[in-house]
Every structure is written in structure tokens, then in C-alpha cells.
Design a protein around this motif. Structure first.
Motif, mmCIF file in Angstrom:
data_model
loop_
_atom_site.group_PDB
_atom_site.id
_atom_site.type_symbol
_atom_site.label_atom_id
_atom_site.label_comp_id
_atom_site.label_asym_id
_atom_site.label_seq_id
_atom_site.Cartn_x
_atom_site.Cartn_y
_atom_site.Cartn_z
ATOM 1 N N GLU A 126 0.863 -1.048 -0.096
ATOM 2 C CA GLU A 126 -0.063 -0.065 0.031
ATOM 3 C C GLU A 126 0.764 1.270 0.052
ATOM 4 N N PHE A 127 1.982 1.059 0.769
ATOM 5 C CA PHE A 127 2.940 2.372 0.812
ATOM 6 C C PHE A 127 3.225 2.508 -0.719
ATOM 7 N N TYR A 128 3.677 1.477 -1.377
ATOM 8 C CA TYR A 128 3.995 1.906 -2.910
ATOM 9 C C TYR A 128 2.845 2.364 -3.754
ATOM 10 N N GLU A 129 1.698 1.787 -3.554
ATOM 11 C CA GLU A 129 0.705 2.075 -4.548
ATOM 12 C C GLU A 129 0.326 3.812 -4.077
ATOM 13 N N ARG A 130 0.426 4.100 -2.932
ATOM 14 C CA ARG A 130 0.083 5.430 -2.608
ATOM 15 C C ARG A 130 1.334 6.424 -3.205
ATOM 16 N N LEU A 131 2.529 5.984 -3.150
ATOM 17 C CA LEU A 131 3.485 6.564 -3.554
ATOM 18 C C LEU A 131 3.476 6.849 -5.095
ATOM 19 N N THR A 132 3.079 5.876 -5.748
ATOM 20 C CA THR A 132 2.814 5.746 -7.045
ATOM 21 C C THR A 132 1.895 6.467 -7.572
ATOM 22 N N ALA A 133 0.606 6.367 -6.921
ATOM 23 C CA ALA A 133 -0.451 7.437 -7.333
ATOM 24 C C ALA A 133 -0.032 8.810 -6.839
ATOM 25 N N TYR A 134 0.689 9.360 -6.054
ATOM 26 C CA TYR A 134 1.201 10.598 -5.821
ATOM 27 C C TYR A 134 1.865 10.948 -6.968
ATOM 28 N N LEU A 135 2.870 10.063 -7.605
ATOM 29 C CA LEU A 135 3.726 10.546 -8.616
ATOM 30 C C LEU A 135 3.050 10.825 -9.640
ATOM 31 N N LYS A 136 1.983 10.038 -10.122
ATOM 32 C CA LYS A 136 1.053 10.248 -11.141
ATOM 33 C C LYS A 136 0.519 11.785 -11.378
ATOM 34 N N SER A 137 0.261 12.240 -10.220
ATOM 35 C CA SER A 137 -0.316 13.513 -10.175
ATOM 36 C C SER A 137 0.646 14.632 -9.970
ATOM 37 N N ARG A 138 1.707 14.368 -9.579
ATOM 38 C CA ARG A 138 2.837 15.418 -9.133
ATOM 39 C C ARG A 138 3.367 16.033 -10.619
ATOM 40 N N ASN A 139 3.641 17.325 -10.689
ATOM 41 C CA ASN A 139 4.291 17.988 -11.604
ATOM 42 C C ASN A 139 5.459 17.508 -12.270
ATOM 43 N N PRO A 140 5.473 16.779 -13.323
ATOM 44 C CA PRO A 140 6.745 16.100 -13.724
ATOM 45 C C PRO A 140 7.810 17.024 -14.060
ATOM 46 N N ASP A 141 7.537 18.346 -14.396
ATOM 47 C CA ASP A 141 8.813 19.197 -14.627
ATOM 48 C C ASP A 141 9.638 19.707 -13.304
ATOM 49 N N ALA A 142 9.162 19.166 -12.286
ATOM 50 C CA ALA A 142 9.760 19.426 -11.049
ATOM 51 C C ALA A 142 10.971 18.589 -10.778
ATOM 52 N N PRO A 143 12.001 18.866 -10.660
ATOM 53 C CA PRO A 143 13.277 17.938 -10.428
ATOM 54 C C PRO A 143 13.187 16.981 -9.054
ATOM 55 N N LEU A 144 13.238 15.839 -9.120
ATOM 56 C CA LEU A 144 13.197 14.943 -8.004
ATOM 57 C C LEU A 144 13.912 13.778 -7.983
ATOM 58 N N LEU A 145 14.574 13.586 -6.563
ATOM 59 C CA LEU A 145 15.442 12.550 -6.318
ATOM 60 C C LEU A 145 14.915 11.580 -5.306
ATOM 61 N N ILE A 146 14.453 10.510 -5.427
ATOM 62 C CA ILE A 146 14.176 9.538 -4.408
ATOM 63 C C ILE A 146 15.273 8.893 -3.687
ATOM 64 N N ALA A 147 15.396 8.816 -2.466
ATOM 65 C CA ALA A 147 16.737 8.148 -1.870
ATOM 66 C C ALA A 147 16.108 7.240 -0.811
ATOM 67 N N GLY A 148 16.826 6.274 -0.437
ATOM 68 C CA GLY A 148 16.436 5.437 0.805
ATOM 69 C C GLY A 148 16.531 4.078 0.702
ATOM 70 N N ASP A 149 16.201 3.397 1.708
ATOM 71 C CA ASP A 149 15.810 1.966 1.656
ATOM 72 C C ASP A 149 14.404 1.733 1.523
ATOM 73 N N LEU A 150 14.407 1.271 0.173
ATOM 74 C CA LEU A 150 13.016 0.855 -0.453
ATOM 75 C C LEU A 150 12.805 -0.380 -0.422
ATOM 76 N N ASN A 151 13.584 -1.368 0.167
ATOM 77 C CA ASN A 151 13.201 -2.669 0.622
ATOM 78 C C ASN A 151 12.585 -3.565 -0.340
ATOM 79 N N ILE A 152 12.906 -3.494 -1.622
ATOM 80 C CA ILE A 152 12.922 -4.124 -2.739
ATOM 81 C C ILE A 152 13.956 -4.178 -3.688
ATOM 82 N N ALA A 153 14.425 -5.644 -3.974
ATOM 83 C CA ALA A 153 15.482 -5.770 -4.992
ATOM 84 C C ALA A 153 14.786 -6.230 -6.108
#
Length: 266
Positions: free
Chosen positions: A127-154
Motif C-alpha cells: 500500500e505504501f508503494y501504491e500511495r507513492l505511485t499514485a502521488y507521482l502520477k499527479s505530481r508536476n513532472p517538470d519539478a526535479p526529484l530525487l528519491i533516496a533510501g531503503d526501499l526494501n525491494i530488490a
């Protein structure tokens, strides 16, 4: 300007503060994102970071477990904590530095049973991934973004020591691989590590404590990531350097994760 960003699941920042300072002296990132700090805000060792040259600090802690923190040489603006974690755990931070949005994540591990109905921890992770993915679809794609961290999926076949054996183990199961792929597609993310070390080379950032010699067994996973969206990629004017500091995993009483780092010019 040259910008260097590192990420490290430290597995208790107070226990390993000497190692963190040693790493900062070695790698000299402008920004370090930490996960699993395992302390409350007031317990974070701020003075050690300030003395090391990182006066700009953001701590999102909680009692006992979880927790993320960010230390920086550069000033930054703090963004709102985005509601990706339904339990309200300390797993998310957002800042803006050098004109870039930077999100620091410690995504839930998901427990041991890869079944959403039988295991609430696994459901929480997806669900965390689903919420994050849905948010990214609505986010302004022209805004520079870097995601960092332990995403716990290989996410790839060569991001685990054995694709076949790991398909039934949480961190590399088909539902998780699909969730990660959906995230990558929603953000159009660029993975600099795979550009520098393409398939089929194995890449790992985590090795179990159970192995007496982690290099000899080499049963690793690539759980830690630094992902760049197209708007940020378009601003980068040099080849991206990407480093997995696996030698840090050799230090005395290390975290089970190695730090990762990228550098580029804007």
C-alpha cells in the motif's frame, strides 16, 4: 555546481555514530540521507554532525524503531511529510535543496509472509508503494526529484543473489517487483547504478548478519536506491558517478546495509 548525495540504512545512528562520521570524512557527500535511525528527535546526535560540517539537519524519529534523518552541508527548505505510510510511522521526509526535491524513505520491509491477506505488514508495504505511485502520477513532472533510501525491494534478477530462490522471499516476490516497476514507470525514474553496471552484473547493498564472511557467501540484495526523475536528469550536465561503498560493510559492528552515493554537476 557539483552535487553529491548519499543514502545509508544505518540500523541505529547512536550505536554507529562514529562510523557515520568516518563515512562522511571518507565520502564527503553534500547531503546524507539516513534510515532506521532508531531514536526520537531529541536523541539524535546533532552535535557530532554539526562538528563534522553538516549544520543543516532534519530528523523524523520515533521511539524504538524506524526513523529517518537527513544531514546537509547545504541549506534546505523542509516540505510537508507526505501521507504514504498509513500507520503514521517515521518513514518519510521531504526537502528542497539546490532547486531539487529530495525524498528520503524507509519503506516497510513487509514481514516474512508474501500474502496481503495473511500478513498485514506485507499489505502495508504494498500500500505504501501504491500511495507513492499514485502521488507521482499527479505530481508536476517538470519539478526535479530525487528519491533516496531503503526501499526494501530488490527489483531486478541481478539485484539478488538468486532470482529463482528469492522469488518466494519478501523483497523480491512478483507483487513487489510489479510494485517497483509501477513506481519506476510513474516517475520515469533513471537508475544510475544500472547505467554504470548493466545487467547481468550483480549489484548488492545489503548482506545478512548471519553470514560469517559476507563477501565469501555474497548472498546480497540491492535494497537501497537513488532514483532520478526526467526533470532532474535534464538538468545534469555531467556523467553521473554512482558508488556502492561496500567496504563500509567490512567495518567493525557494521550496519547490514552499505552506503550508496551519486555525484553529478548541475
Amino acid at each position: 555546481m557539483r552535487l553529491s548525495i548519499a543514502s545509508w540504512n544505518i540500523n541505529s545512528v547512536r550505536l554507529r555514530i562514529d562510523q557515520v562520521i568516518r563515512f562522511l570524512d571518507l565520502a564527503r557527500p553534500d547531503i546524507l540521507c539516513l534510515q532506521e535511525i532508531k531514536c526520537q528527535n531529541g536523541e539524535f546526535p546533532r552535535k557530532a554532525f554539526e562538528e563534522a560540517g553538516y549544520p543543516h539537519i532534519l530528523v523524523t524519529g520515533q521511539k524504538g524503531w524506524h526513523g529517518v534523518a537527513l544531514v546537509s552541508k547545504l541549506p534546505f527548505e523542509t516540505n510537508e511529510i507526505l501521507p504514504f505510510c498509513r500507520r503514521g510511522e517515521a518513514r518519510v521526509q521531504g526537502i528542497k535543496a539546490a532547486g531539487i526535491d529530495l525524498w528520503n524513505f524507509y519503506i516497510p520491509a513487509g514481514g516474512d509472509v508474501p500474502d496481503r491477506e495473511a500478513n498485514d505488514k506485507f499489505d502495508h508495504k504494498l500500500e505504501f508503494y501504491e500511495r507513492l505511485t499514485a502521488y507521482l502520477k499527479s505530481r508536476n513532472p517538470d519539478a526535479p526529484l530525487l528519491i533516496a533510501g531503503d526501499l526494501n525491494i530488490a527489483p531486478g534478477e541481478n539485484d539478488v543473489w538468486s532470482h529463482r530462490q528469492m522469488l518466494k522471499v519478501v523483497s523480491h516476490t512478483p507483487p513487489e517487483l510489479e510494485a517497483f516497476a509501477n513506481l519506476m514507470d510513474a516517475g520515469g525514474f533513471h537508475d544510475a547504478f544500472r547505467e554504470l553496471w548493466p545487467e547481468p552484473q550483480k549489484l548488492f547493498t545489503w548482506w545478512s548478519y548471519r553470514a560469517a564472511d559476507f563477501r565469501k557467501s555474497n548472498r546480497g540484495l540491492r535494497l537501497d536506491h537513488l532514483l532520478i526523475n526526467p526533470a532532474l536528469k535534464a538538468r545534469i550536465t555531467s556523467p553521473i558517478a554512482a558508488i556502492i561503498h561496500d567496504r563500509v560493510r567490512e567495518w567493525d559492528r557494521p550496519s547490514d546495509h552499505a552506503p550508496i552515493q551519486i555525484e553529478f554537476d548541475l
